[in-house]
Scaffold this motif. Structure first.
Motif, mmCIF file in Angstrom:
data_model
loop_
_atom_site.group_PDB
_atom_site.id
_atom_site.type_symbol
_atom_site.label_atom_id
_atom_site.label_comp_id
_atom_site.label_asym_id
_atom_site.label_seq_id
_atom_site.Cartn_x
_atom_site.Cartn_y
_atom_site.Cartn_z
ATOM 1 N N GLU A 111 0.823 -1.207 0.000
ATOM 2 C CA GLU A 111 0.000 0.000 0.000
ATOM 3 C C GLU A 111 0.859 1.260 0.000
ATOM 4 O OE1 GLU A 111 -2.892 0.090 3.077
ATOM 5 O OE2 GLU A 111 -3.590 -1.953 2.722
ATOM 6 N N GLY A 112 2.016 1.202 0.662
ATOM 7 C CA GLY A 112 2.790 2.420 0.827
ATOM 8 C C GLY A 112 4.215 2.368 0.323
ATOM 9 N N TYR A 113 4.936 1.275 0.617
ATOM 10 C CA TYR A 113 6.348 1.244 0.231
ATOM 11 C C TYR A 113 6.847 -0.191 0.165
ATOM 12 C CZ TYR A 113 7.603 0.145 5.075
ATOM 13 O OH TYR A 113 7.730 -0.469 6.289
ATOM 14 N N VAL A 114 7.892 -0.375 -0.626
ATOM 15 C CA VAL A 114 8.696 -1.603 -0.602
ATOM 16 C C VAL A 114 10.126 -1.165 -0.327
ATOM 17 C CG1 VAL A 114 7.216 -2.978 -2.094
ATOM 18 C CG2 VAL A 114 8.955 -1.522 -3.115
ATOM 19 N N SER A 115 10.911 -2.031 0.303
ATOM 20 C CA SER A 115 12.263 -1.630 0.682
ATOM 21 C C SER A 115 13.153 -2.855 0.813
ATOM 22 C CB SER A 115 12.247 -0.871 2.014
ATOM 23 O OG SER A 115 11.818 -1.721 3.069
ATOM 24 N N PHE A 116 14.452 -2.610 0.786
ATOM 25 C CA PHE A 116 15.407 -3.651 1.128
ATOM 26 C C PHE A 116 16.565 -3.008 1.874
ATOM 27 C CE2 PHE A 116 17.354 -2.161 -2.775
ATOM 28 C CZ PHE A 116 18.716 -2.307 -2.562
ATOM 29 N N ALA A 117 17.307 -3.824 2.593
ATOM 30 C CA ALA A 117 18.412 -3.321 3.407
ATOM 31 C C ALA A 117 19.595 -4.265 3.305
ATOM 32 C CB ALA A 117 17.982 -3.165 4.861
ATOM 33 N N LEU A 118 20.764 -3.704 3.445
ATOM 34 C CA LEU A 118 21.999 -4.469 3.571
ATOM 35 C C LEU A 118 22.373 -4.484 5.043
ATOM 36 C CD1 LEU A 118 24.006 -2.846 0.625
ATOM 37 C CD2 LEU A 118 22.443 -4.795 0.524
ATOM 38 N N SER A 119 22.597 -5.676 5.583
ATOM 39 C CA SER A 119 22.866 -5.791 7.016
ATOM 40 C C SER A 119 24.032 -6.742 7.248
ATOM 41 C CB SER A 119 21.631 -6.300 7.751
ATOM 42 O OG SER A 119 21.880 -6.412 9.137
ATOM 43 N N VAL A 122 1.041 -3.082 -7.213
ATOM 44 C CA VAL A 122 2.444 -3.475 -7.105
ATOM 45 C C VAL A 122 3.331 -2.245 -7.315
ATOM 46 C CG1 VAL A 122 4.289 -4.895 -8.084
ATOM 47 C CG2 VAL A 122 1.978 -5.815 -7.893
ATOM 48 N N ILE A 123 4.294 -2.061 -6.417
ATOM 49 C CA ILE A 123 5.280 -0.987 -6.536
ATOM 50 C C ILE A 123 6.575 -1.583 -7.076
ATOM 51 C CG2 ILE A 123 6.598 0.782 -5.310
ATOM 52 C CD1 ILE A 123 4.399 0.817 -3.200
ATOM 53 N N GLN A 124 7.099 -0.992 -8.144
ATOM 54 C CA GLN A 124 8.368 -1.438 -8.709
ATOM 55 C C GLN A 124 9.281 -0.232 -8.883
ATOM 56 O OE1 GLN A 124 7.454 -3.607 -12.351
ATOM 57 N NE2 GLN A 124 7.246 -5.511 -11.202
ATOM 58 N N CYS A 168 11.331 2.502 -1.798
ATOM 59 C CA CYS A 168 10.518 3.016 -2.893
ATOM 60 C C CYS A 168 9.150 3.324 -2.295
ATOM 61 C CB CYS A 168 10.403 1.994 -4.016
ATOM 62 S SG CYS A 168 12.012 1.488 -4.670
ATOM 63 N N ILE A 169 8.874 4.621 -2.110
ATOM 64 C CA ILE A 169 7.704 5.065 -1.356
ATOM 65 C C ILE A 169 6.668 5.636 -2.319
ATOM 66 C CG2 ILE A 169 6.888 6.501 0.537
ATOM 67 C CD1 ILE A 169 9.808 6.658 1.480
ATOM 68 N N ARG A 170 5.466 5.107 -2.244
ATOM 69 C CA ARG A 170 4.387 5.590 -3.109
ATOM 70 C C ARG A 170 3.828 6.894 -2.557
ATOM 71 N NH1 ARG A 170 -0.742 2.155 -5.510
ATOM 72 N NH2 ARG A 170 -1.671 3.879 -6.692
ATOM 73 N N ASP A 171 3.721 7.885 -3.426
ATOM 74 C CA ASP A 171 3.137 9.171 -3.075
ATOM 75 C C ASP A 171 2.071 9.484 -4.113
ATOM 76 O OD1 ASP A 171 2.482 11.620 -2.118
ATOM 77 O OD2 ASP A 171 4.392 12.592 -2.570
ATOM 78 N N THR A 172 0.841 9.072 -3.817
ATOM 79 C CA THR A 172 -0.309 9.193 -4.720
ATOM 80 C C THR A 172 -0.048 8.398 -6.007
ATOM 81 O OG1 THR A 172 -0.617 11.408 -3.792
ATOM 82 C CG2 THR A 172 -2.018 10.809 -5.642
ATOM 83 N N ASP A 173 0.281 9.094 -7.092
ATOM 84 C CA ASP A 173 0.457 8.407 -8.373
ATOM 85 C C ASP A 173 1.909 8.414 -8.840
ATOM 86 O OD1 ASP A 173 0.598 11.088 -8.782
ATOM 87 O OD2 ASP A 173 -0.682 11.139 -10.557
ATOM 88 N N ARG A 174 2.836 8.565 -7.905
ATOM 89 C CA ARG A 174 4.250 8.519 -8.245
ATOM 90 C C ARG A 174 5.012 7.794 -7.130
ATOM 91 N NH1 ARG A 174 7.284 12.751 -5.922
ATOM 92 N NH2 ARG A 174 8.711 12.707 -7.687
ATOM 93 N N VAL A 175 6.294 7.529 -7.386
ATOM 94 C CA VAL A 175 7.118 6.791 -6.423
ATOM 95 C C VAL A 175 8.398 7.578 -6.159
ATOM 96 C CG1 VAL A 175 8.435 4.681 -5.991
ATOM 97 C CG2 VAL A 175 6.206 4.543 -7.106
ATOM 98 N N GLU A 176 8.712 7.764 -4.885
ATOM 99 C CA GLU A 176 9.964 8.398 -4.488
ATOM 100 C C GLU A 176 10.959 7.307 -4.092
ATOM 101 O OE1 GLU A 176 9.392 11.249 -1.441
ATOM 102 O OE2 GLU A 176 8.002 12.485 -2.595
ATOM 103 N N ILE A 177 12.158 7.395 -4.631
ATOM 104 C CA ILE A 177 13.195 6.393 -4.378
ATOM 105 C C ILE A 177 14.266 7.032 -3.502
ATOM 106 C CG2 ILE A 177 14.816 4.788 -5.446
ATOM 107 C CD1 ILE A 177 13.124 5.026 -8.011
ATOM 108 N N LYS A 178 14.489 6.458 -2.315
ATOM 109 C CA LYS A 178 15.364 7.103 -1.339
ATOM 110 C C LYS A 178 16.330 6.106 -0.722
ATOM 111 C CE LYS A 178 12.001 10.650 0.003
ATOM 112 N NZ LYS A 178 11.315 11.297 1.145
#
Length: 631
Positions: free
Chosen positions: A265-273, A325-327, A286-296
């Motif tokens: 619904e909101g974001y997908v993410s991965f981490a290096l640990s 689906v968020i890609q 990768c964070i969904r903001d309405t109809d776009r995605v912010e990559i941080k």
């Protein structure tokens, strides 16, 4: 003499007046200069800042995430086209929800020192045209210091426009609060692919990137041969399965290309640990903001919200939204400069975490499920691998397995043994005690031991009390306490013929039954906890089947013990016919068994019920234990 003195006084007064007037003129002059400076700032006449777009405020610009967005209504253009540019406050902004001053420019994406095209105004009351680089109307600024939440202007593409143009903006919320040269969208001429995004220095707002839109979904083709992949469910393909959580990466020269996909619904993410514990990890979202995605890019120091990077380290960012689906994809250099704190070098080995969850106004919430963690460490720039992972930590798997074995198998077998098998094996002893008693004591001791070990494991994993597990840990403490009380109570039981023995019997029965009921309820709540989330609803059905199976076995044995199911009596009047070889006569024989034979039949029936129960219980338990190992 009086005139002299009077004249002298007048001279003194005149001298003083002149000095006062001179000081007043100096003050007025300074005020006029200061006023002119303030007026120049407030009325938007900022041609002096056209080059570096930096206000002459004498303060350092803010480098954290800017609280505004800059968007365009087109991504491609032809010479002469008009593109609407919108500068607006972000819905996720904190603090002030307005801005006062701004400066918008369009520049050549391949050479950001070159100003391109001209603007037209939509609202002349709040915006005005500036002449920058000797080009009239090549920039837009504010007309006053009124509070603004949105500004729209029209950019006109020139006939000699470069292939790609990027919009830049400086925004001021106050004299000391401003963001300089924040990068906005890149628009390209029709048929021209956007160039690689330009990375700015520290004066830019934190990693504000311009991303292109992916034209197609990711695919698992090449996993293990051309790129490394981590997937859940194992072996899924994001191109065909919308429930597939997918991460891939492959080395491209001095950088690594990452692809991330999953339903969220909101974001997908991965981490290096560097370990399997959350904290001190290098995170990418990768964070969904309405109809776009912010990559941080971000960093987490513990079980807290991620701290976004102040440096723009991601290249060639792209994203896609489809069917929930968020890609997203991006490149990152293998080795980063030393000023990029908390960023891991990609030529080392790490565990990989994948998580997803909800986001509100750009702020991420706790992940919806336990993160998928790779089974072993892998080198990001190493040979391609098809990785496997688990959403349940090993300690929590053991916790679930121990509690299931203890409270759905060993305790139930021990209860059946004590309730219904006391008369069995009257002539046999184990270490000087009756068989039923030793079996009961052994099974109950095993139950307490498994419960104690299983109780400790979550505290080892969490490093303390779990605040998000609901009532489950509280009930677990009740079960642990009752499990310890039972054997302690048994140590002080009175003799079988004591007058108060019935009190112990009822307390022992009541405490044991309460522990068993609370444990089963706790297990039902536990199998869907984030740290050990078994597939629903069938895992709940299997657990319910274990409970029903025990109740049925207990009910059959109870009915039989109370005489409502007298199996032995059915054999008291059994007619046996023997057929003589040379005669058609049949001899009827009445077979009447003795008491020992009746007892043997009764005991045989109970043994059959116990065997059937244990086989069924073992089957259901095996299914659940296999499920735990697979999550």
């Amino acid at each position: 003499m009086r005139r002299r003195k009077l004249g002298s006084s007048c001279c003194c007064y005149n001298s003083i007046s002149v000095k006062v007037l001179m000081k007043m003129w100096i003050v007025l002059l300074l005020l006029s200069v200061c006023s002119e400076t303030v007026i120049c700032y407030s009325d938007g006449k900022v041609e002096v800042a056209c080059g570096d777009m930096t206000p002459q405020h004498g303060h350092e610009p803010i480098t954290k995430n800017p609280p505004f967005n800059i968007t365009t209504d087109k991504s491609q253009f032809s010479p002469g086209d008009k593109i609407k540019v919108t500068l607006s406050m972000a819905s996720s902004s904190e603090g002030k929800h307005y801005f006062k001053g701004f400066l918008i420019e369009a520049r050549n994406a391949g050479n950001l020192n070159e100003i391109v095209g001209s603007f037209k105004l939509i609202d002349p009351e709040i915006s005005q045209l500036l002449t920058c680089d000797s080009k009239e109307g090549s920039a837009v600024s504010h007309t006053g210091k009124s509070h603004k939440t949105e500004v729209q202007v029209i950019w006109v593409a020139p006939s000699d426009s470069p292939s790609s143009v990027q919009f830049l903006v400086t925004v001021a919320q106050g004299y000391k609060e401003y963001w300089v040269k924040s990068p906005g969208p890149v628009v390209s001429q029709n048929g021209v692919a956007p160039p690689p995004q330009t990375t700015f220095g520290g004066s830019i707002g934190a990693q504000t990137t311009t991303s292109s839109i992916l034209s197609r979904s990711f695919t698992s083709e090449g996993c293990g041969s051309m790129k490394s992949c981590l997937r859940d469910p194992e072996g899924c393909d994001p191109q065909n399965d919308t429930a597939c959580h997918f991460l891939s990466f492959r080395a491209l020269g001095s950088s690594v290309m990452f692809e991330l996909s999953g339903p969220a619904e909101g974001y997908v993410s991965f981490a290096l640990s560097q370990d399997k514990w959350m904290g001190k990890d290098d995170v990418y979202l990768c964070i969904r903001d309405t109809d776009r995605v912010e990559i941080k890019a971000a960093y987490v120091s513990g079980r807290t919200h991620p701290v976004y990077s102040s440096q723009n380290i991601l290249k060639d960012t792209a994203w896609r939204l489809s069917d929930g689906v968020i890609q997203c994809s991006f490149r990152r250099d293998i080795i980063l400069p030393p000023e990029n704190l908390n960023r891991f070098s990609l030529d080392q080995i790490y565990y990989l975490f994948m998580a997803h969850g909800r986001a509100e106004d750009g702020r991420t919430h706790r992940h919806d499920r336990q993160p998928l963690i790779s089974t072993y460490q892998t080198k990001i720039t190493g040979p391609p691998e098809d990785l496997i992972g688990s959403r349940s930590p090993l300690l929590m798997k053991y916790h679930g397995a121990f509690m299931l074995i203890a409270w759905t198998s060993t305790v139930s077998a021990g209860v059946i043994m004590a309730r219904y098998f006391k008369p069995n094996w009257p002539e046999r002893n184990i270490l000087g005690q009756k068989v039923w008693f030793q079996l009961h004591r052994m099974l109950m001791a095993l139950t307490v031991l498994l419960t104690l070990v299983g109780f400790v494991l979550p505290f080892m994993y969490r490093g303390g009390w779990s605040k998000r597990a609901g009532i489950h840990p509280y009930l677990g403490c009740v079960v642990m306490a009752l499990a310890v009380i039972q054997p302690v109570m048994a140590l002080f039981r009175p003799a079988p013929d004591a007058s108060r023995r019935y009190i112990f019997n009822w307390m022992h029965f009541g405490t044991g039954t309460a522990a068993q009921v609370v444990a089963v309820v706790t297990i039902f709540l536990g199998i869907h906890q984030q740290a050990l989330s078994l597939p629903a609803p069938w895992s709940t059905g299997v657990l319910a089947a274990i409970v029903v199976w025990f109740v049925l076995a207990d009910l059959v044995l109870e009915v039989h013990q109370r005489g409502f199911l007298p199996i032995g009596k059915y054999f008291k009047n059994v007619k046996i016919y023997t057929e003589h070889i040379n005669s058609d006569d049949k001899e009827e024989i009445l077979f009447v068994p003795d008491e020992n034979e009746t007892y043997n039949v009764e005991s045989f029936f109970k043994n059959i019920v116990l065997a059937i129960y244990l086989c069924g219980n073992l089957g259901f338990l095996t299914v659940l234990l296999w499920t735990i190992s697979a999550v």
